[in-house]
Structures are given as structure tokens and as C-alpha cells.
Design a protein around this motif. Structure first.
Motif, short mmCIF file in Angstrom:
data_model
loop_
_atom_site.label_atom_id
_atom_site.label_comp_id
_atom_site.label_asym_id
_atom_site.label_seq_id
_atom_site.Cartn_x
_atom_site.Cartn_y
_atom_site.Cartn_z
N MET A 283 0.83 -1.21 0.00
CA MET A 283 0.00 0.00 0.00
C MET A 283 0.86 1.26 0.00
O MET A 283 0.58 2.22 -0.71
CB MET A 283 -0.93 0.00 1.20
N GLU A 308 -0.99 -3.84 2.54
CA GLU A 308 -2.38 -3.68 2.96
C GLU A 308 -2.67 -4.58 4.16
O GLU A 308 -2.41 -5.78 4.14
CB GLU A 308 -3.31 -4.03 1.81
N ASP A 343 -0.97 3.45 -2.50
CA ASP A 343 -2.10 2.80 -3.17
C ASP A 343 -1.96 2.90 -4.70
O ASP A 343 -2.92 3.17 -5.41
CB ASP A 343 -3.42 3.43 -2.72
#
Length: 526
Positions: A283, A308, A343
Motif C-alpha cells: 500500500m 495492505e 495505493d
């Protein structure tokens, strides 16, 4: 006796912060004041120093009633204080900051003030040049600067509020020795502190506040044996163990048992989740990040990542660059070089508000709450970029479930909350943006043990719910117990990384934290 506090009552609206508190301090002594967050410790310091006027009672200093004096009058009379959060004049040099104290304390001729400031700096063994800008100091250096500045006022009574907060164990020991040296000058001290090893080492007497009420006051050993103190300060889960430890024949050992129970090394924490969860794709990815403040480079090719659902710690001694790393990621500090991807999107160079809208939330060490606004209003500000009122209310309910005390105080002004409650409010406000990744800077700083547990348990619950967390924290042991992986940052460079369970066993990590010289990192880092 140098200070006499009689029947002090202080209220903030309907909240009674101090309830008929009476305390006397002998000249030349060190008086400790302890208690859980929200007990009224800092409020009492503010009343003595003239920042707050009480609704009842009086304060006498050297047999003179100073209850209605202004703070500047009290300072010139010989009462000086430090604050929990260092607030120097950042663009002034170290010497210029201390000169402020020499100028506004006990009035001395102008020609002596420069010498007085330099003498105060030398007394604190300040490690850097007097021409260093205050904005370039780390936490330990700022605490010494704070102490030098108040010593330059020429105090007879020194109020010291959380001066060990954020310091490494080695720095705490040095600060304890420094406070004893201050006492040897003939200066009386009142020390508010959560670190019991410092309290037991330096204090002659200890007073304990709980919900604004003085529940104990006496010699350190006697107070530490009082079951009411263990209950108020540590919580009910510790009381049975405390009573068991203190029921034996070696009564002299009881203060050491209490100190150990309150120390960083002996507090219990939630079990590690490092091997219990699967994590997803990367992420956050930081590659060769470089940052500086004007002429001073702080970060040198820092690289780290968080997947994540992962819980990652960034550890290291004071001044290593941990906070600067977080500020550069979120956009408060513009990078000098390197890449930051969040992201799947590159964010280095973006403004803070744009980064926040992407789902990255930052809880700073100094919180930045709006003190005049209520708890509820502060929380709503965290949701300013969201539009769905139903979802916002669901998040609000989640925050109140996570921190029930915030629900109880939703109409209360944020500025009247205790330190622990403000930490919870800051985390709650960060959650109101519905983030994908939460960066938290020093959440345990200045908290009593029972609230440290509450905050860490909340972070574990958030992570178990799927939230990715990047944690900066001085508490080495706790950080490694609750996180999946960790990075060690020293002098602006990553020197070691790996699974938290493995780093827990690493002597290199301990040496880095304590500031001990070492040659190379152990094998097995990723």
C-alpha cells in the motif's frame, strides 16, 4: 516550607479539575506529583504558576499569598516552570532562547544576562553550539534547552512538567541526575512525571492526584505501598498483583516493585499479531527518500514499505528522523529526493490535503486539536472531505465504541481534556476521514500506564479490522510486541529491518535505542 497550597479548587465548566487540594512543599526538596491522565496534575502546576485562577483556596510562596498574581509576577518572584511540550522560538538560536528566560525572570542588569544564559546552558551540559537554531534540535536537546531557559530566570521554585516524556532510557537517567544537580543548587523542585523510575530516584516526597482529589502524600516509599495509588494509577487489573508483591516481609523492596511495575520494561501489552494475519499488496512504498530543513539534511535514502492490512513500526533514538519521515510522506515536508507511492499512485510533491483525500491519515505527536471546539466538533472536522452523512455517522459511532470516554465528553471543549483523552480524540479525528492507512506518531507519549494500554489496544483493534498502520513510538518493547514488522532508523538512515518477533531478540536494536555504538546490523534483515 517554600510553598503552601491550601484547599485549591479549579473548574472548567461542569468539570471539577481540582477538588480542595492541599499540599505543602519544603524548601530544598523535590516533591513529585503523579496520577493518571486527567487527574489534575498540570492544572495544579498552572494554578501555582499563575496561568489559571482557582475558584477556591489560596497559594502562598515564601509566606506571601500569590493566588491572584499574574504569571509574569510569579515568575519574577522566583517560580518558573517547564511545559509538557517544548515550545521554543524555532528561528532563534539556543543562546537567544535562553536569553528570553534571563530577560523575563528575576530582574538582573542587562550586562549580566548574556553570562547568565551561558551559565545556564553550561550547567545543563548542552551538547551543541549555542548558535544552533532551536528548530534543529531533537527531543532530548529541546528538554535541556527548556531546563536551561527556566534556570536562567533565577528561580527558587522550579515546576517541571513531564520533562522525561519522549526521552530514551539513557536520556531519562541523565535527566534524573541533572534534576538532582538543580536541587543541589538550593532550588526546590516540583516534578510531574509518569516515569516512576525517575520519580523514585529523585523525589523526597510524592503526592498522588486522582480525578482532581489528593489521595496520597508522603515519603516516596510509603506512597508506593498504598493500594489506593496502585488502583488509581494502574487500574484494577494490577491491584491484586501489586498487593501480592507488597504483602511479603521485605517491605523495603516494595517501592522498587512498584517502580518496576510502572516502568517501560514491565508493562503488559496485547499479544503480538505478527504471525496471525495475512497481508495484501503493497500500500505504501518509500524509495530513497531524502528530506532536509533548510541547510540541515535529515533523511538519507530512506526506503520502507507497508502492505495492505500490515502493522509496521518505525523505531530509533531521538533525532533519528522518524517524525520527519512521516511528515515527508504526508506532504508537510517536501522531499529533496526519492519516491513515495501510496495505493499505486505517486504522492511525493503532492499537498497534504490531496494526500489525505487519497486515504492516508496522519496523527502528529503534538495533536493539533482545536481547543475551543467540542470533542464532537473536532471529530466532525476529520470528515470534511466526506459527503455521505450516513457513513460519517457510522464512523462516528465506531470511534465512540472504540473510545467510550469521547462519547461521554462529546460536548466538552477539547482544551479541557486530559492528555490521554486528547490522544484518543486525535486518533478518532484521524479515523473520521475513513483512511486506508493511518500513521501515528508517539501515541504513548506522556500517558499513564493504564492509558498506554488503552491506546495500544485500540491500535491493535484497528489493525485487526483491516486498517494498515505505520507507527512511530519510543516504547521499543511495546512496539515490537504489537506490530508485524519494524524498521530501525538511525541518523536519517534505515540500518535494520525485519519481523518484529525477530527484532525483539536483536541486541543491535537495543543498542540503537540506547545510543550505544555498534558496528554492523545482524544478519536476516530484509
Amino acid at each position: 516550607m517554600i510553598l503552601d497550597v491550601q484547599g485549591i479548587t479549579k473548574k472548567f465548566g461542569g468539570l471539577v479539575a481540582l477538588d480542595n487540594v492541599t499540599l505543602s512543599v519544603d524548601r530544598g526538596s523535590i516533591q513529585g506529583i503523579i496520577g493518571p491522565n486527567g487527574a489534575g496534575k498540570t492544572t495544579l502546576m498552572n494554578v501555582i504558576a499563575g496561568t489559571y485562577r482557582p475558584e477556591g483556596g489560596h497559594v502562598s510562596f515564601r509566606d506571601e499569598d500569590i493566588t491572584d498574581w499574574n504569571a509574569d509576577q510569579i515568575c519574577r518572584a522566583g517560580v518558573a516552570r517547564t511545559f509538557q511540550i517544548s515550545q521554543p522560538f524555532p528561528k532563534l538560536t539556543v543562546l537567544e532562547n535562553v536569553m528570553v528566560g534571563a530577560t523575563f525572570g528575576n530582574v538582573v542588569p542587562q550586562r549580566y544576562r548574556l553570562a547568565l544564559a551561558r551559565e545556564a546552558l553550561a550547567f545543563t551540559d548542552f551538547p551543541l553550539s549555542e548558535d544552533t537554531l532551536a528548530q534543529d534540535l531533537n527531543a532530548g536537546q529541546l528538554k535541556r534547552l527548556d531546563l536551561a531557559r527556566v534556570l536562567a530566570t533565577g528561580p527558587d521554585l522550579l515546576l517541571v512538567d513531564e520533562i522525561a516524556a519522549g526521552l530514551t532510557p539513557g536520556e531519562v537517567a541523565e535527566m534524573a541526575a541533572l534534576l538532582l544537580r538543580v536541587r543541589d543548587l538550593g532550588i526546590t523542585l516540583i516534578v510531574v512525571e509518569h516515569l516512576m523510575p525517575l520519580i523514585t530516584k529523585v523525589c523526597d516526597r510524592v503526592a498522588v492526584l486522582s480525578y482532581g482529589v489528593l489521595i496520597a502524600d508522603g515519603p516516596c516509599g510509603e506512597v508506593m505501598r498504598d493500594p489506593k495509588v496502585a488502583d488509581a494509577y494502574l487500574g484494577e487489573e494490577y491491584q491484586a498483583a501489586s498487593e501480592s508483591d507488597m504483602s511479603g516481609t521485605e517491605v523495603i523492596h516494595a517501592p522498587q516493585v512498584m517502580a518496576a511495575r510502572l516502568s517501560e520494561e514491565h508493562r503488559t501489552v496485547p499479544a503480538s499479531v505478527a504471525t496471525s494475519r495475512a497481508v495484501g499488496n503493497t500500500m505504501l512504498k518509500v524509495e530513497n527518500l531524502q528530506s532536509r530543513y533548510e541547510h540541515l539534511q535529515v533523511l538519507f535514502d530512506v526506503s520502507l514499505n507497508a502492505a495492505e492490512g500490515e502493522f509496521v513500526a518505525l523505531l530509533g533514538p531521538n533525532g533519528a528522523g522518524k517524525t520527519t519521515t512521516l511528515k515527508t510522506i504526508i506532504g508537510l515536508v517536501q522531499p529533496w529526493g526519492g519516491l513515495v507511492t501510496f495505493d499505486g499512485q505517486r504522492i511525493d510533491g503532492m499537498s497534504e490535503d490531496r494526500i489525505s483525500r487519497l486515504g492516508l491519515s496522519y496523527i502528529p505527536e503534538d495533536l493539533h486539536l482545536f481547543p475551543q471546539m467540542t470533542v464532537y466538533e473536532n471529530l466532525l472536522l476529520g470528515s470534511y472531505c466526506r459527503k455521505d452523512e450516513r457513513e460519517i455517522n457510522r464512523t462516528l459511532d465506531f470511534v465512540f465504541d472504540l473510545f467510550p470516554v469521547l462519547a461521554e465528553r462529546r460536548k466538552q471543549a477539547a482544551g479541557t481534556l486530559s492528555g490521554g483523552e486528547r490522544k484518543m480524540l486525535a486518533i478518532g479525528r484521524g479515523l473520521m476521514s475513513n483512511p486506508k492507512l493511518l500513521m501515528v506518531d508517539e501515541p504513548s507519549l506522556g500517558l499513564a500506564p493504564i492509558l498506554v494500554e488503552a491506546v495500544f489496544e485500540a491500535l491493535v483493534k484497528l489493525n485487526e479490522s483491516g486498517l494498515t498502520i505505520l507507527l512511530v513510538e519510543q516504547n521499543l518493547r511495546k512496539s515490537l510486541q504489537i506490530t508485524d514488522r519494524a524498521y530501525v532508523l538511525e541518523q536519517g538512515q534505515i540500518t535494520l529491518s525485519g519481523l518484529s518477533t525477530e527484532l525483539m531478540k536483536s541486541e543491535y536494536v537495543t543498542e540503537a535505542y540506547l545510543g550505544i555504538e555498534h558496528k554492523t546490523a545482524s544478519e536476516g534483515s530484509d
